[in-house]
Design an enzyme around this catalytic site. Structure first.
Site, PDB file in Angstrom:
ATOM      1  CG  MET A  47      -1.862  -1.245   1.185  1.00 47.20           C
ATOM      2  SD  MET A  47      -3.460  -0.996   1.954  1.00 47.20           S
ATOM      3  CE  MET A  47      -2.973  -0.746   3.643  1.00 47.20           C
ATOM      4  CG  LEU A  88       7.241   1.324  -0.756  1.00 49.37           C
ATOM      5  CD1 LEU A  88       7.998   0.968  -2.031  1.00 49.37           C
ATOM      6  CD2 LEU A  88       6.244   0.230  -0.389  1.00 49.37           C
ATOM      7  CG  HIS A  89       8.417   0.280   6.220  1.00 45.25           C
ATOM      8  ND1 HIS A  89       8.679  -1.072   6.235  1.00 45.25           N
ATOM      9  CD2 HIS A  89       7.084   0.405   6.449  1.00 45.25           C
ATOM     10  CE1 HIS A  89       7.567  -1.730   6.498  1.00 45.25           C
ATOM     11  NE2 HIS A  89       6.572  -0.865   6.619  1.00 45.25           N
ATOM     12  CG  HIS A 138       6.851  -2.010   2.302  1.00 44.66           C
ATOM     13  ND1 HIS A 138       6.747  -0.884   3.078  1.00 44.66           N
ATOM     14  CD2 HIS A 138       5.629  -2.584   2.297  1.00 44.66           C
ATOM     15  CE1 HIS A 138       5.516  -0.768   3.513  1.00 44.66           C
ATOM     16  NE2 HIS A 138       4.813  -1.785   3.076  1.00 44.66           N
ATOM     17  N   GLY A 154       5.119  -9.937   4.399  1.00 43.75           N
ATOM     18  CA  GLY A 154       5.866  -9.753   5.638  1.00 43.75           C
ATOM     19  C   GLY A 154       5.201 -10.508   6.781  1.00 43.75           C
ATOM     20  CG  ASP A 208       0.895  -7.075   8.196  1.00 51.95           C
ATOM     21  OD1 ASP A 208       0.450  -6.474   9.184  1.00 51.95           O
ATOM     22  OD2 ASP A 208       1.562  -6.524   7.312  1.00 51.95           O
ATOM     23  CD  GLN A 268      -1.688  -8.836   4.540  1.00 56.90           C
ATOM     24  OE1 GLN A 268      -2.582  -8.019   4.428  1.00 56.90           O
ATOM     25  NE2 GLN A 268      -0.415  -8.510   4.356  1.00 56.90           N
ATOM     26  CB  SER A 321       4.221  -0.339  10.943  1.00 58.19           C
ATOM     27  OG  SER A 321       2.939   0.146  10.624  1.00 58.19           O
ATOM     28  CB  SER A 322       2.929   2.541   6.393  1.00 63.45           C
ATOM     29  OG  SER A 322       3.571   1.741   5.441  1.00 63.45           O
TER      30      SER A 322
HETATM   31  O1  PAF Z   1      -0.127  -5.689   3.775  1.00 57.52           O
HETATM   32  C1  PAF Z   1      -0.572  -4.785   3.029  1.00 57.52           C
HETATM   33  O2  PAF Z   1       0.079  -3.757   2.778  1.00 57.52           O
HETATM   34  C2  PAF Z   1      -1.939  -4.956   2.379  1.00 57.52           C
HETATM   35  O3  PAF Z   1      -2.804  -5.626   3.244  1.00 57.52           O
HETATM   36  C3  PAF Z   1      -1.875  -5.639   1.005  1.00 57.52           C
HETATM   37  C4  PAF Z   1      -1.343  -7.051   1.103  1.00 57.52           C
HETATM   38  C5  PAF Z   1      -1.023  -4.823   0.063  1.00 57.52           C
HETATM   39  C6  PAF Z   1      -3.296  -5.730   0.404  1.00 57.52           C
HETATM   40  O4  PAF Z   1      -3.854  -4.464   0.214  1.00 57.52           O
END
Ligand code: PAF
Length: 271
Positions: free
Chosen positions: A26, A29-30, A33, A141, A144, A147, A179-180
């Protein structure tokens, strides 16, 4: 480095390539990422990064509008580490996306309790990206962690032939997981935020010898004394995310807190 903004241009571009290593982001970036991109670069084929703040994973009361957007800087960083192509779709990319449901068992726990829409929004947008890109490898990552498990489950059950790679958490020198949202903390909050990883690691190191409920209660108390609002503090099975009372191999300690309106999550896999 190629920058692509329309689906049509991406489709044309991708026709030339067989093996795509995909890092969805999203933006803002850090180093976390960038470690995903470096990992992707190790695989044969091209590395594709997407930058898209996905509205489907934010509830109306959440921070979609203030989510940091820093595209110019992001593109510079990606160029520096030899990313091949960046896809920055327009906001209407999310329109008409097929709404999917994330695995019910995994998505109802941890972050899914206070954010019930969250993982469905993530799986829906990722499916949209995956169907378009048909990546060979995707990189997520482990900060998360939930996720990662949900996307892994989704891919296992889908017809896509995509491998998922979980990449270790990258931390600031004081331990705070990158984290952003860290950019939204005031300097004072930023100092306090570092304590989260200290408490996480201290607690994790005691999990084999102390009662888990005792550690949970103590951990929450310490965090609250520091002004964190605790969303969850969970010892759970690292495959099912089921809460556990007694230590077992591969226990995940996962924590989510709110500090002055900023949501922070972190975890530690206790082996
Ligand atoms: O982890 C994230 O930045 C978001 O959840 C992702 C995987 C880009 C989906 O929008």
């Amino acid at each position: 480095m190629q920058i692509i903004r329309s689906v049509k241009d991406l489709e044309t571009f991708l026709q030339q390539y067989e093996d795509i290593n995909f890092v969805p982001t999203m933006g803002n970036l850090h180093a976390g990422h960038l470690s995903l991109v470096s990992e992707a670069n190790k695989y044969d084929g091209i590395t594709l990064v997407s930058i898209f703040v996905n509205p489907l994973q934010f509830a109306p009361n959440e921070d979609l509008d203030i989510y940091p957007r820093t595209e110019k800087q992001d593109l510079k960083e990606l160029e520096k580490i030899n990313c091949d192509v960046v896809f920055c779709p327009k906001p209407d990319f999310a329109k008409g996306v097929k709404k999917l449901h994330a695995n019910a068992d995994l998505s109802k726990k941890l972050c899914g309790i206070s954010r019930p829409h969250f993982f469905h929004g993530i799986v829906s947008i990722l499916n949209h990206f995956f169907q378009l890109i048909k990546p060979k490898n995707v990189f997520f990552g482990l900060k998360d962690y939930q996720q990662y498990l949900i996307v892994k489950d989704f891919l296992t059950k889908s017809t896509l032939k995509t491998n998922i790679h979980g990449v270790p958490i990258v931390r600031e020198p004081d331990g705070l997981a990158m984290s952003s949202r860290n950019n939204l903390l005031t300097p004072d909050q930023r100092l306090i935020a570092a304590k989260l990883s200290v408490i996480l690691k201290d607690t994790a190191h005691q999990a084999k010898i102390k009662n888990l409920e005792y550690l949970r209660v103590e951990g929450i108390k310490t965090l609250e004394e520091l002004n964190f609002k605790v969303d969850y503090f969970s010892f759970c099975n690292s495959s099912t995310l089921e809460e556990i009372d007694e230590f077992e191999a591969n226990t995940l300690l996962a924590i989510a807190v709110n500090l002055g309106g900023v949501r922070l999550i972190d975890n530690f896999l206790i082996q």
